[in-house]
Design a protein around this motif. Structure first.
Motif, PDB file in Angstrom:
ATOM      1  N   LYS A 105      14.595   7.929   9.353  1.00 50.68           N
ATOM      2  CA  LYS A 105      15.493   6.882   9.824  1.00 50.68           C
ATOM      3  C   LYS A 105      16.124   7.262  11.160  1.00 50.68           C
ATOM      4  O   LYS A 105      16.514   8.399  11.371  1.00 50.68           O
ATOM      5  N   GLU A 106      16.213   6.291  12.043  1.00 47.18           N
ATOM      6  CA  GLU A 106      16.829   6.518  13.346  1.00 47.18           C
ATOM      7  C   GLU A 106      18.345   6.403  13.222  1.00 47.18           C
ATOM      8  O   GLU A 106      18.855   5.551  12.498  1.00 47.18           O
ATOM      9  N   ILE A 107      19.069   7.260  13.931  1.00 49.09           N
ATOM     10  CA  ILE A 107      20.529   7.266  13.923  1.00 49.09           C
ATOM     11  C   ILE A 107      21.032   6.451  15.118  1.00 49.09           C
ATOM     12  O   ILE A 107      20.634   6.697  16.257  1.00 49.09           O
ATOM     13  N   ILE A 108      21.928   5.492  14.847  1.00 46.49           N
ATOM     14  CA  ILE A 108      22.505   4.660  15.905  1.00 46.49           C
ATOM     15  C   ILE A 108      24.021   4.668  15.766  1.00 46.49           C
ATOM     16  O   ILE A 108      24.558   4.472  14.674  1.00 46.49           O
ATOM     17  N   ARG A 146      21.291   5.078  20.748  1.00 52.29           N
ATOM     18  CA  ARG A 146      20.316   5.664  19.828  1.00 52.29           C
ATOM     19  C   ARG A 146      20.398   7.177  19.973  1.00 52.29           C
ATOM     20  O   ARG A 146      20.168   7.707  21.054  1.00 52.29           O
ATOM     21  N   PHE A 181      16.419  10.968  15.518  1.00 52.59           N
ATOM     22  CA  PHE A 181      16.085  11.071  14.103  1.00 52.59           C
ATOM     23  C   PHE A 181      16.626  12.374  13.531  1.00 52.59           C
ATOM     24  O   PHE A 181      16.771  13.368  14.251  1.00 52.59           O
ATOM     25  N   ASP A 224      15.541   1.231   7.820  1.00 57.17           N
ATOM     26  CA  ASP A 224      14.962   1.937   8.965  1.00 57.17           C
ATOM     27  C   ASP A 224      15.954   2.763   9.767  1.00 57.17           C
ATOM     28  O   ASP A 224      15.545   3.613  10.553  1.00 57.17           O
ATOM     29  N   ILE A 225      17.245   2.476   9.632  1.00 60.03           N
ATOM     30  CA  ILE A 225      18.236   3.147  10.477  1.00 60.03           C
ATOM     31  C   ILE A 225      19.434   3.625   9.669  1.00 60.03           C
ATOM     32  O   ILE A 225      19.675   3.173   8.552  1.00 60.03           O
ATOM     33  N   LEU A 269      23.493   3.886  10.442  1.00 61.94           N
ATOM     34  CA  LEU A 269      24.562   3.539  11.365  1.00 61.94           C
ATOM     35  C   LEU A 269      25.699   4.536  11.204  1.00 61.94           C
ATOM     36  O   LEU A 269      26.158   4.786  10.082  1.00 61.94           O
TER      37      LEU A 269
END
Length: 90
Positions: free
Chosen positions: A10-13, A20, A23, A70-71, A73
């Protein structure tokens, strides 16, 4: 329940500025309490986990606001804490 391998995908935002961060590369776990303490994300300028860990982002569990499909937050209101800054405190 979510696995550590799921977290790595998961991408960190940051919800404060929409940045962004990348990961998850590592996870800090408190073995006594059996819970995740922080997520570690490679800092800017790192390529495929090379060139040291001094500028990695350390995101505490309290800063995580939502884990989606997917992310992830996070809410980083001020300066992002890196391992290098953590070492300077100690």
């Amino acid at each position: 329940m979510i696995s550590t391998s799921d977290l790595r995908e998961k991408e960190i935002i940051n919800i404060i500025d929409g940045r962004r961060l990348g990961f998850v590369s590592d996870i800090e776990v408190n073995l006594e309490k059996g819970r995740i303490e922080a997520l570690i994300v490679p800092g800017p300028g790192r390529f495929l986990s090379f060139f040291g860990k001094n500028n990695d982002y350390i995101i505490t569990w309290n800063e995580i606001k939502k884990i989606g499909i997917d992310i992830i937050l996070v809410e980083l209101k001020s300066e992002i804490i890196t391992q290098e800054k953590e070492e300077e405190k100690n």
